[in-house]
Design a protein around this motif. Structure first.
Motif, PDB file in Angstrom:
ATOM      1  N   ALA A 163       0.876  -1.174   0.000  1.00  0.00           N
ATOM      2  CA  ALA A 163       0.000   0.000   0.000  1.00  0.00           C
ATOM      3  C   ALA A 163       0.913   1.224   0.000  1.00  0.00           C
ATOM      4  CB  ALA A 163      -0.877  -0.001   1.241  1.00  0.00           C
ATOM      5  N   ASP A 164       0.377   2.371  -0.317  1.00  0.00           N
ATOM      6  CA  ASP A 164       1.167   3.613  -0.273  1.00  0.00           C
ATOM      7  C   ASP A 164       0.185   4.758  -0.001  1.00  0.00           C
ATOM      8  OD1 ASP A 164       3.062   5.564  -0.479  1.00  0.00           O
ATOM      9  OD2 ASP A 164       3.402   5.343  -2.644  1.00  0.00           O
ATOM     10  N   ILE A 165       0.108   5.132   1.262  1.00  0.00           N
ATOM     11  CA  ILE A 165      -0.904   6.092   1.712  1.00  0.00           C
ATOM     12  C   ILE A 165      -0.200   7.256   2.405  1.00  0.00           C
ATOM     13  CG2 ILE A 165      -2.900   6.420   3.254  1.00  0.00           C
ATOM     14  CD1 ILE A 165      -3.447   4.286   1.155  1.00  0.00           C
ATOM     15  N   GLY A 185       1.803  10.872  -9.111  1.00  0.00           N
ATOM     16  CA  GLY A 185       1.788   9.524  -8.536  1.00  0.00           C
ATOM     17  C   GLY A 185       2.466   8.507  -9.428  1.00  0.00           C
ATOM     18  N   HIS A 186       2.165   7.259  -9.167  1.00  0.00           N
ATOM     19  CA  HIS A 186       2.890   6.163  -9.822  1.00  0.00           C
ATOM     20  C   HIS A 186       2.050   4.899  -9.726  1.00  0.00           C
ATOM     21  CE1 HIS A 186       3.792   4.950  -5.669  1.00  0.00           C
ATOM     22  NE2 HIS A 186       3.984   6.236  -5.450  1.00  0.00           N
ATOM     23  N   HIS A 187       2.437   3.888 -10.471  1.00  0.00           N
ATOM     24  CA  HIS A 187       1.768   2.587 -10.363  1.00  0.00           C
ATOM     25  C   HIS A 187       2.203   1.904  -9.070  1.00  0.00           C
ATOM     26  CE1 HIS A 187      -0.140   2.215 -14.391  1.00  0.00           C
ATOM     27  NE2 HIS A 187       0.649   3.273 -14.583  1.00  0.00           N
ATOM     28  N   THR A 201       6.488  -0.549  -4.491  1.00  0.00           N
ATOM     29  CA  THR A 201       5.743   0.669  -4.166  1.00  0.00           C
ATOM     30  C   THR A 201       5.751   1.579  -5.391  1.00  0.00           C
ATOM     31  OG1 THR A 201       6.434   0.422  -1.891  1.00  0.00           O
ATOM     32  CG2 THR A 201       5.553   2.568  -2.529  1.00  0.00           C
ATOM     33  N   HIS A 202       6.902   1.727  -6.002  1.00  0.00           N
ATOM     34  CA  HIS A 202       6.958   2.418  -7.291  1.00  0.00           C
ATOM     35  C   HIS A 202       7.014   1.323  -8.350  1.00  0.00           C
ATOM     36  CE1 HIS A 202       8.667   6.455  -5.576  1.00  0.00           C
ATOM     37  NE2 HIS A 202       7.494   6.135  -5.090  1.00  0.00           N
ATOM     38  N   ASP A 203       5.875   0.772  -8.714  1.00  0.00           N
ATOM     39  CA  ASP A 203       5.832  -0.293  -9.713  1.00  0.00           C
ATOM     40  C   ASP A 203       6.226   0.303 -11.065  1.00  0.00           C
ATOM     41  OD1 ASP A 203       5.235  -2.941  -9.034  1.00  0.00           O
ATOM     42  OD2 ASP A 203       3.329  -2.943 -10.114  1.00  0.00           O
ATOM     43  N   VAL A 210      -3.002   2.949  -9.258  1.00  0.00           N
ATOM     44  CA  VAL A 210      -2.051   4.070  -9.208  1.00  0.00           C
ATOM     45  C   VAL A 210      -2.245   4.847  -7.906  1.00  0.00           C
ATOM     46  CG1 VAL A 210      -1.861   4.345 -11.715  1.00  0.00           C
ATOM     47  CG2 VAL A 210      -3.626   5.616 -10.480  1.00  0.00           C
ATOM     48  N   THR A 211      -1.197   5.520  -7.495  1.00  0.00           N
ATOM     49  CA  THR A 211      -1.323   6.432  -6.353  1.00  0.00           C
ATOM     50  C   THR A 211      -1.632   7.825  -6.881  1.00  0.00           C
ATOM     51  OG1 THR A 211       0.977   7.174  -6.305  1.00  0.00           O
ATOM     52  CG2 THR A 211       0.461   5.137  -5.113  1.00  0.00           C
ATOM     53  N   ILE A 212      -2.389   8.571  -6.086  1.00  0.00           N
ATOM     54  CA  ILE A 212      -2.683   9.975  -6.410  1.00  0.00           C
ATOM     55  C   ILE A 212      -2.274  10.763  -5.178  1.00  0.00           C
ATOM     56  CG2 ILE A 212      -4.540  11.632  -6.897  1.00  0.00           C
ATOM     57  CD1 ILE A 212      -3.877   9.846  -9.301  1.00  0.00           C
ATOM     58  N   GLU A 213      -1.231  11.597  -5.310  1.00  0.00           N
ATOM     59  CA  GLU A 213      -0.592  12.156  -4.121  1.00  0.00           C
ATOM     60  C   GLU A 213      -0.048  13.575  -4.302  1.00  0.00           C
ATOM     61  OE1 GLU A 213       3.299  10.293  -3.301  1.00  0.00           O
ATOM     62  OE2 GLU A 213       2.785   8.790  -4.782  1.00  0.00           O
ATOM     63  N   PRO A 214      -0.944  14.533  -4.498  1.00  0.00           N
ATOM     64  CA  PRO A 214      -0.450  15.912  -4.596  1.00  0.00           C
ATOM     65  C   PRO A 214       0.012  16.432  -3.237  1.00  0.00           C
ATOM     66  CG  PRO A 214      -2.837  15.905  -4.532  1.00  0.00           C
ATOM     67  CD  PRO A 214      -2.411  14.460  -4.538  1.00  0.00           C
ATOM     68  N   ILE A 220      -1.440  14.390   0.492  1.00  0.00           N
ATOM     69  CA  ILE A 220      -2.565  13.457   0.675  1.00  0.00           C
ATOM     70  C   ILE A 220      -2.435  12.420  -0.435  1.00  0.00           C
ATOM     71  CG2 ILE A 220      -5.054  13.199   0.892  1.00  0.00           C
ATOM     72  CD1 ILE A 220      -5.246  16.253   1.325  1.00  0.00           C
ATOM     73  N   GLU A 221      -2.391  11.151  -0.043  1.00  0.00           N
ATOM     74  CA  GLU A 221      -2.154  10.088  -1.034  1.00  0.00           C
ATOM     75  C   GLU A 221      -3.125   8.937  -0.826  1.00  0.00           C
ATOM     76  OE1 GLU A 221       1.786   8.329  -0.742  1.00  0.00           O
ATOM     77  OE2 GLU A 221       1.585   7.395  -2.716  1.00  0.00           O
ATOM     78  N   ASP A 222      -3.783   8.547  -1.913  1.00  0.00           N
ATOM     79  CA  ASP A 222      -4.655   7.373  -1.898  1.00  0.00           C
ATOM     80  C   ASP A 222      -4.281   6.437  -3.032  1.00  0.00           C
ATOM     81  OD1 ASP A 222      -6.836   7.595   0.211  1.00  0.00           O
ATOM     82  OD2 ASP A 222      -6.926   9.590  -0.678  1.00  0.00           O
TER      83      ASP A 222
HETATM   84 MN    MN Z   1       3.503   7.139  -3.611  1.00  0.00          MN
END
Ligand code: MN
Ligand code: GLY
Ligand code: MN
Length: 407
Positions: free
Chosen positions: A268-270, A333-335, A340-342, A355-359, A372-374
C-alpha cells in the motif's frame, strides 16, 4: 514461497510471457543474494511476479518457446543444493516431484545447466529477447543482455530483440488476487494510521509514532513494510523523502505520514497529514483543502484511456490556480503493486491498473508540509478509491484523532 497467489496464476503469467516472446528465447534472473546479516534479500520483481519465489538467489526462468519438448519451454533453474550452506541459510529441496509440485514448474534444473540449454536454443532459434529493463549507460548492462551478447559472439547470426515491455505490461494490470492483496495491505495501513492517531500529541517523538505505525501493520498480519515510512513533523514534513523519524513533535505543527504495509509482497502507499495537536489551524486547513481539491480533481481524471500526465495536469491546475505551483515539486503519482513504485506500463491507463494519487504543497519557510495520497483502482468506466476508508477531510481527520485518543 508466497501462496497468497495461486500456483496456477503464476503458471498463467509465465504462459503469457512465453507466447509474447513469439518464438524468441528469454530469461529472467532472480539476482544474487545479499551478504549475510545485511538486510533481507529481495528477488528481482519480474522474477518474483513470474514465480512467487522469494528465497532462491541465483535462480532463473528460461523461456524457449520453440523447444520441441513442450515441458522444456519454461524451465526453472536453481542454484545447486549445498548441505554446508543449508546449515546457515535454510534447507532446500533436491530436484524432485515435490519441488516441481511446490514450484508449479514441469522442469526444474540446476543453474549449471544454463550454458547447454542456452546454446541449443540459440542455435535453433537465432533469436534472443531481452525481458529485463535496459540499463542506463552509466549502469551495468542488464543481465540478460550481457548474457545474450556473449552468446551471439559465439553463435553467428543471433539477433537480440527488445521485449523489455512484456513483463512490465503484464504487471501493470492487476488480477483479482493481486487487488485483494493490495486491499489487505491498505487495511493494515489504515490500522497503523489509526494507531498513530491514538498517540499523536505535542512532545511525542516521531519515532514513537513510527513504532505505533509499524506495530499497527504487524497487528494486522503484515510482516514487511512496503517502504520505510516517512513520519515527518513540522519542517521535516517538507522533506519529501524524510527518513530520520526521530524528532519530538510540537503542538501547532502538521505531520506528514507517508506509509504502506505490504501483504504477500504487495504494497500500500498512503499519505495522511495530521495536526499534532489534533486540530488544524485556519491557515493549515486552508492549504490542506487546496491539496484535497487538487487530489479530487486528479482522482476524477483517473479512467481507462487517461495518461498520468493528464491526471497530473488536472491536479496541478488546482494548486497553480491557488498560487502554490512552485511548492508542488513532485508528480502526481505512480503505479503500485509488488513494488511501491511499480514500473510504468506503456500506453494509457487500463482497467485493473492501480495508481497512487498524491499531490502536495510544501512550504519549508513556514515549516508546513501537506501531502494526501490514496491508492486508486482503474475500473471499466472510471476509478475506485481503495483507501477511501481512511479519514481524509479536515473534519474527518480531527474527529478520527479525537476518537482514536479515547481508545
Ligand atoms: Mn507514492
Ligand atoms: N512513499 C513514496 C511515495 O509516495 O511515492
Ligand atoms: Mn507514499
Amino acid at each position: 514461497m508466497d501462496t497468497a497467489i495461486k500456483l496456477s496464476e503464476y503458471q498463467a503469467r509465465r504462459k503469457k510471457v512465453l507466447s509474447g516472446l513469439k518464438g524468441a528465447v528469454g530469461i529472467v534472473f532472480a539476482g544474487e543474494g545479499a551478504p549475510p546479516l545485511l538486510g533481507e534479500w529481495m528477488p528481482d520483481m519480474n522474477f518474483r511476479y513470474l514465480t512467487g519465489l522469494e528465497d532462491e538467489p541465483g535462480a532463473m526462468v528460461f523461456f524457449d518457446p520453440s523447444n520441441p519438448d513442450a515441458k522444456k519451454r519454461i524451465v526453472l533453474l536453481l542454484k545447486p543444493v549445498n548441505p554446508e550452506i543449508d546449515v546457515w541459510d535454510g534447507y532446500r529441496d533436491l530436484v524432485s516431484e515435490k519441488l516441481r509440485a511446490k514450484t508449479g514448474f514441469d522442469t526444474v534444473m540446476r543453474n549449471y545447466g544454463l550454458p547447454r540449454l542456452m546454446t541449443e536454443a540459440a542455435k535453433r532459434t537465432k533469436r534472443l529477447a531481452c525481458l529485463h529493463p535496459f540499463a542506463s549507460y552509466s549502469a551495468p548492462v542488464s543481465k540478460d543482455l550481457e548474457l545474450f551478447q556473449k552468446v551471439s559472439a559465439r553463435i553467428p547470426g543471433c539477433s537480440i530483440e527488445d521485449k523489455t515491455d512484456l513483463v512490465l505490461n503484464l504487471r501493470g494490470v492487476k488480477s483479482t488476487g493481486e487487488i485483494k492483496q493490495i486491499k489487505n495491505a491498505i487495511q493494515a495501513t489504515a490500522h497503523g494510521i489509526e494507531c498513530v492517531m491514538g498517540k499523536i500529541a505535542g512532545g511525542v517523538n516521531e519515532r514513537e509514532l513510527h513504532n505505533a505505525l509499524v506495530g499497527g501493520f504487524a497487528a494486522m498480519g503484515s510482516i514487511r513494510n512496503g517502504f520505510d515510512p516517512i513520519v515527518g513533523s513540522g519542517h521535516n514534513g517538507t522533506v519529501l523523502h524524510y527518513k530520520a523519524n526521530n524528532c519530538p513533535t510540537r503542538d501547532g505543527d502538521l505531520m506528514v505520514l507517508d506509509c504502506g504495509a505490504a501483504m504477500a509482497g504487495y504494497s500500500a502507499d498512503i499519505t495522511r497529514t495530521l495536526p499534532v495537536s489534533g486540530k488544524f489551524t485556519k491557515k493549515q486547513a486552508k492549504l490542506y483543502n487546496i491539496v484535497l481539491k487538487s487530489q479530487r480533481a486528479a482522482i476524477n481524471a483517473v479512467k481507462p484511456g487517461a495518461t498520468m500526465a493528464q491526471i497530473d495536469a488536472a491536479s496541478r491546475k488546482v494548486i497553480v490556480d491557488a498560487g502554490y505551483g512552485d511548492f508542488y515539486p513532485h508528480s502526481i503519482g505512480h503505479h503500485l503493486g509488488l513494488e511501491t513504485h511499480d514500473p510504468s506500463p506503456t500506453g494509457t491507463l487500463k482497467e485493473g491498473m492501480v495508481v497512487t494519487i498524491e499531490p502536495g504543497i510544501y512550504l519549508p519557510d513556514e515549516s508546513i508540509g501537506i501531502r494526501i495520497e490514496d491508492d486508486i483502482l482503474v475500473t471499466k468506466t472510471g476509478s475506485r478509491n481503495l483507501s477511501s476508508m481512511i479519514p481524509k477531510t479536515v473534519e474527518e481527520v480531527e474527529a478520527a484523532i479525537a476518537q482514536a485518543r479515547k481508545k
